[in-house]
Scaffold this motif. Structure first.
Motif, PDB file in Angstrom:
ATOM      1  N   ASP A  27       1.235 -12.538  -6.240  1.00  0.00           N
ATOM      2  CA  ASP A  27       0.361 -12.949  -5.153  1.00  0.00           C
ATOM      3  C   ASP A  27       1.079 -12.916  -3.814  1.00  0.00           C
ATOM      4  OD1 ASP A  27       1.253 -16.096  -4.859  1.00  0.00           O
ATOM      5  OD2 ASP A  27       1.176 -15.462  -6.948  1.00  0.00           O
ATOM      6  N   GLU A  28       0.359 -12.521  -2.803  1.00  0.00           N
ATOM      7  CA  GLU A  28       0.861 -12.507  -1.424  1.00  0.00           C
ATOM      8  C   GLU A  28       0.570 -13.856  -0.754  1.00  0.00           C
ATOM      9  OE1 GLU A  28      -0.126 -10.157   2.762  1.00  0.00           O
ATOM     10  OE2 GLU A  28      -0.725  -9.253   0.873  1.00  0.00           O
ATOM     11  N   THR A  29      -0.689 -14.271  -0.814  1.00  0.00           N
ATOM     12  CA  THR A  29      -1.114 -15.528  -0.199  1.00  0.00           C
ATOM     13  C   THR A  29      -2.138 -16.210  -1.090  1.00  0.00           C
ATOM     14  OG1 THR A  29      -0.793 -14.635   2.030  1.00  0.00           O
ATOM     15  CG2 THR A  29      -2.217 -16.578   1.831  1.00  0.00           C
ATOM     16  N   ILE A  30      -1.927 -17.485  -1.356  1.00  0.00           N
ATOM     17  CA  ILE A  30      -2.911 -18.292  -2.065  1.00  0.00           C
ATOM     18  C   ILE A  30      -3.131 -19.576  -1.271  1.00  0.00           C
ATOM     19  CG2 ILE A  30      -3.434 -19.670  -4.127  1.00  0.00           C
ATOM     20  CD1 ILE A  30      -2.157 -17.547  -5.826  1.00  0.00           C
ATOM     21  N   GLN A  31      -4.396 -19.827  -0.976  1.00  0.00           N
ATOM     22  CA  GLN A  31      -4.811 -21.112  -0.409  1.00  0.00           C
ATOM     23  C   GLN A  31      -5.364 -21.914  -1.574  1.00  0.00           C
ATOM     24  OE1 GLN A  31      -7.014 -20.775   3.491  1.00  0.00           O
ATOM     25  NE2 GLN A  31      -7.146 -18.677   2.732  1.00  0.00           N
ATOM     26  N   PHE A  32      -4.944 -23.170  -1.692  1.00  0.00           N
ATOM     27  CA  PHE A  32      -5.460 -23.972  -2.800  1.00  0.00           C
ATOM     28  C   PHE A  32      -5.732 -25.395  -2.347  1.00  0.00           C
ATOM     29  CE2 PHE A  32      -0.851 -24.055  -3.072  1.00  0.00           C
ATOM     30  CZ  PHE A  32      -0.518 -25.365  -3.393  1.00  0.00           C
ATOM     31  N   GLN A  33      -6.664 -25.999  -3.028  1.00  0.00           N
ATOM     32  CA  GLN A  33      -7.084 -27.348  -2.727  1.00  0.00           C
ATOM     33  C   GLN A  33      -6.947 -28.189  -3.991  1.00  0.00           C
ATOM     34  OE1 GLN A  33      -9.409 -24.558  -2.254  1.00  0.00           O
ATOM     35  NE2 GLN A  33      -8.200 -24.241  -0.411  1.00  0.00           N
ATOM     36  N   GLN A  57      -8.073 -19.676  -3.546  1.00  0.00           N
ATOM     37  CA  GLN A  57      -8.478 -18.348  -3.103  1.00  0.00           C
ATOM     38  C   GLN A  57      -7.215 -17.538  -2.832  1.00  0.00           C
ATOM     39  OE1 GLN A  57      -9.232 -21.185  -0.949  1.00  0.00           O
ATOM     40  NE2 GLN A  57     -10.780 -21.670  -2.464  1.00  0.00           N
ATOM     41  N   GLU A  58      -7.279 -16.243  -3.152  1.00  0.00           N
ATOM     42  CA  GLU A  58      -6.134 -15.367  -2.910  1.00  0.00           C
ATOM     43  C   GLU A  58      -6.490 -14.335  -1.855  1.00  0.00           C
ATOM     44  OE1 GLU A  58      -3.003 -12.440  -5.280  1.00  0.00           O
ATOM     45  OE2 GLU A  58      -4.858 -13.005  -6.270  1.00  0.00           O
ATOM     46  N   THR A  59      -5.522 -14.043  -0.993  1.00  0.00           N
ATOM     47  CA  THR A  59      -5.639 -12.967  -0.018  1.00  0.00           C
ATOM     48  C   THR A  59      -4.483 -12.015  -0.265  1.00  0.00           C
ATOM     49  OG1 THR A  59      -6.529 -14.507   1.615  1.00  0.00           O
ATOM     50  CG2 THR A  59      -5.725 -12.401   2.439  1.00  0.00           C
ATOM     51  N   LYS A  60      -4.825 -10.731  -0.395  1.00  0.00           N
ATOM     52  CA  LYS A  60      -3.792  -9.717  -0.618  1.00  0.00           C
ATOM     53  C   LYS A  60      -4.057  -8.583   0.361  1.00  0.00           C
ATOM     54  CE  LYS A  60      -2.202  -9.213  -4.746  1.00  0.00           C
ATOM     55  NZ  LYS A  60      -1.683  -8.852  -6.067  1.00  0.00           N
ATOM     56  N   ASN A  61      -3.234  -8.493   1.408  1.00  0.00           N
ATOM     57  CA  ASN A  61      -3.393  -7.451   2.414  1.00  0.00           C
ATOM     58  C   ASN A  61      -2.542  -6.221   2.145  1.00  0.00           C
ATOM     59  OD1 ASN A  61      -5.265  -8.818   4.143  1.00  0.00           O
ATOM     60  ND2 ASN A  61      -3.592 -10.175   4.725  1.00  0.00           N
ATOM     61  N   ASP A  62      -1.547  -6.353   1.274  1.00  0.00           N
ATOM     62  CA  ASP A  62      -0.644  -5.239   0.975  1.00  0.00           C
ATOM     63  C   ASP A  62      -0.527  -5.074  -0.540  1.00  0.00           C
ATOM     64  OD1 ASP A  62       1.383  -3.358   0.726  1.00  0.00           O
ATOM     65  OD2 ASP A  62       2.720  -4.336   2.182  1.00  0.00           O
TER      66      ASP A  62
END
Length: 185
Positions: free
Chosen positions: A70-76, A56-61
């Protein structure tokens, strides 16, 4: 038996004009830069190759982190023996440099885990102590030994490890894009 690995890599990125935020120069964002540490940590500490990924990616900026950065990627990552890795790669949070490994009979943690050191580690039995060795020095010495002394490398230096890593990173980006679990087998 290893059950769970957690890898966290992150820092707040500075200058918005630096190479890390330029897709042509960096190839991506935090995932391409520091996400690799958690991938390698999971692969090496679990001792297996992952068979699936979700991400999943989160991009706040979106101004600073343009398309393809990408700013933030959570991965499993899922492994054939049943272990699961949960990892975070980010340019939005400082002081993330941690590996945690849990097994049936105990746990181990390194924090910091990949920085310039000194690395600190502990287990369910207590603190681990070892002399601080700068890992870049070890890498350079080993490479020189391979070239100058025909020394056999501990890990192949023929690009195979990089190809394995890039297949996993490509699958992570695919999982972000599709929102689906991606099979690596």
């Amino acid at each position: 038996k290893i059950i769970f690995f957690q890898g966290q890599s992150g820092f707040i990125i500075g200058d918005p004009n630096q190479w890390r935020l330029n897709k042509k120069l960096s190839g991506g964002g935090a995932m391409m830069d520091i996400g690799i540490y958690s991938i390698n940590g999971a692969r090496y500490m679990i001792g297996e190759e992952p068979i699936w990924v979700t991400a999943q990616e989160t991009k706040n900026d979106p101004v600073k982190f343009k398309e393809g950065i990408d700013e933030t990627i959570q991965f499993q990552l899922g492994f054939p023996g049943g272990a699961v890795a949960s990892c975070l790669s980010t340019y939005a949070v400082n002081h993330l440099d941690r590996f945690y490994l849990a097994g049936i009979d105990g746990w181990a943690e390194m924090q910091p885990s990949t920085g310039y050191g000194p690395i600190k580690a502990r287990t369910h039995k207590g603190e681990l102590t070892a002399a601080h060795i700068t890992h870049q020095t070890v890498q350079m010495d080993e490479m020189a030994g391979i070239i100058l002394e025909n020394k056999k490398p501990v890990i192949p230096v023929n690009g195979e490890e990089g190809v394995k890593d890039m297949k996993i990173i490509d699958a992570i980006y695919n999982a972000v894009k599709t929102g689906k679990k991606v099979d690596l087998t």
